[in-house]
Design an enzyme around this catalytic site. Sequence first.
Site, PDB file in Angstrom:
ATOM      1  N   SER A 286      30.343 -16.925   8.192  1.00 37.95           N
ATOM      2  CA  SER A 286      31.644 -16.296   8.287  1.00 37.95           C
ATOM      3  C   SER A 286      31.737 -15.174   7.243  1.00 37.95           C
ATOM      4  CB  SER A 286      32.753 -17.343   8.133  1.00 37.95           C
ATOM      5  OG  SER A 286      33.975 -16.859   8.627  1.00 37.95           O
TER       6      SER A 286
ATOM      7  N   ASP B 111      32.434 -18.398  19.655  1.00 38.72           N
ATOM      8  CA  ASP B 111      33.108 -18.019  18.418  1.00 38.72           C
ATOM      9  C   ASP B 111      33.807 -16.672  18.566  1.00 38.72           C
ATOM     10  OD1 ASP B 111      33.896 -17.547  15.806  1.00 38.72           O
ATOM     11  OD2 ASP B 111      31.877 -17.083  15.092  1.00 38.72           O
TER      12      ASP B 111
ATOM     13  N   HIS C  42      31.664 -21.198  15.760  1.00 40.95           N
ATOM     14  CA  HIS C  42      31.591 -20.561  14.452  1.00 40.95           C
ATOM     15  C   HIS C  42      30.661 -21.327  13.510  1.00 40.95           C
ATOM     16  CE1 HIS C  42      33.260 -17.553  11.790  1.00 40.95           C
ATOM     17  NE2 HIS C  42      33.635 -18.449  10.891  1.00 40.95           N
TER      18      HIS C  42
END
Length: 493
Positions: free
Chosen positions: A170, A436, A461
């Site tokens: 991320s 995601d 994710h």
Amino acid sequence: MATSRAVLLLLFLGSCGGVRLFHRGRPRGGMVGVPAVNWEHELPPDQWIEQQLDHFNDADARTWKQRYFVNATFYKPGGPVFIQIGGEGTADPIWMVTGQWIKNAEIYNAICFQVEHRFYGKSHPTPDMSVDNLRYLNSEQALADLAHFREYMGRKMNLTNAKWITFGGSYPGSLSAWFRLKYPHLVHAAVATSAPMFALLNFKDYLSVVRDALDTTATGTMCNKLIGVAVDAVSQAIKTDQGKKMMKEKFRLCDNLDGASPNDIANLFSTLAGNFEGVVQYNKDNRAFEGAVGTNITIDTLCGLMAAQRADPLTGFSMVNSLILDTYKQPCLDFSYKNMIKELQLTDWNSSAAEGGRQWTYQTCTEFGWYQSSDLTDQPFGHMFPVSFSVQQCKDIFGDKFTQALNVQGINRTNTNYGGYGIKVSRILFPNGSIDPWHALGITKDLTPDARAIFIKGTAHCANMYPDSPSDSPQLVAARMAIRKQIGQWLQS
């Protein structure tokens, strides 16, 4: 440190007060959560390194202590160094004993470090989180922290000539790529998982991925159609006193809708959309969070609830809301904009905002944007939380100078500084999952033969970072093997 620890991930921890469970794409606690694992041994203890407060002002001699962890269990002299980069949440030492990077460390005899991001967790550079102090919170300072850490630890542990490889998921995935870009002499290679690489004010395509992900369930396009009908029903209900009363009961609202401000209404619609956004973002990622009813919450779960109530989509929509509230032990849905802003205005390190919500909001307001708005035409969640709603939050939390113009200025600087989609780098992998929503801002096609994308069909994710699971898809297994093979090739180059 306790010797026995059973970790069960919850995306959101504890009472959330006025802050939404899912805020600006970030679950409470951070976007890379704790893997579900039972661990019955000592975890690495907190260690500390002295960092300069402002790396770009040599006249400022102030310093602070940054937290990090070490695992040298698998290290053999001459082996590589792996760094997991911390992000917008507390760095958890459970990552020092599990996950794919630890599996790879065992294979390649690496020493492992995890470095907590400034202003998150226990890494407090300033006495509080006032706006004046938050100016030292940005990605460039974080990268400079990593550079100092790498230089200092290289000398201290005789690792200067080792091959250092960074890992992040991320926002830390972005940092992993940017660290390789900005300090190529310090970083041999990088894995940048689920990394948003392009700063953008209006991230309206977030909902396009959510929409498309819901279409992949057994219900097909029905799920989105039923959501759209339910959202229209909510829009009509809030126009009458009877409808407002029904909404309070059906959706377990903490307050009456009578007298609700436009920002309250926007917050309500955004929160109801967030019920789906959060589950899509982490669908089947092996974080294994359990619902209060004892079932794993997936997009199939949510669309199954909607389909079961196809004759009454509003009821299905409310059942999804109740499932999320019960799962995270929330007695009611707090849609109050005032309550949300009040909590995010708190500046004390002992406040609820210190878990990361205030800091992450500041970074989005000054560097990245990434506002998940409802401005996309073709999506089922209505259009009640436009990008202006997110911009307004920046002003209300941090002050009037945090206008859209300031947002755009910071966003443009970020893309100029790092290159956005046109980043020029080598020896980087960019894994992304098709489910995601953040992949819409990531690198999903090879940039060069030495800066490659791994696009994993059906995964969410940061899914490739977590421990193996019997339910892992063949695509996810193959992606992990490709990453492992590439690491081995990097270490030979």
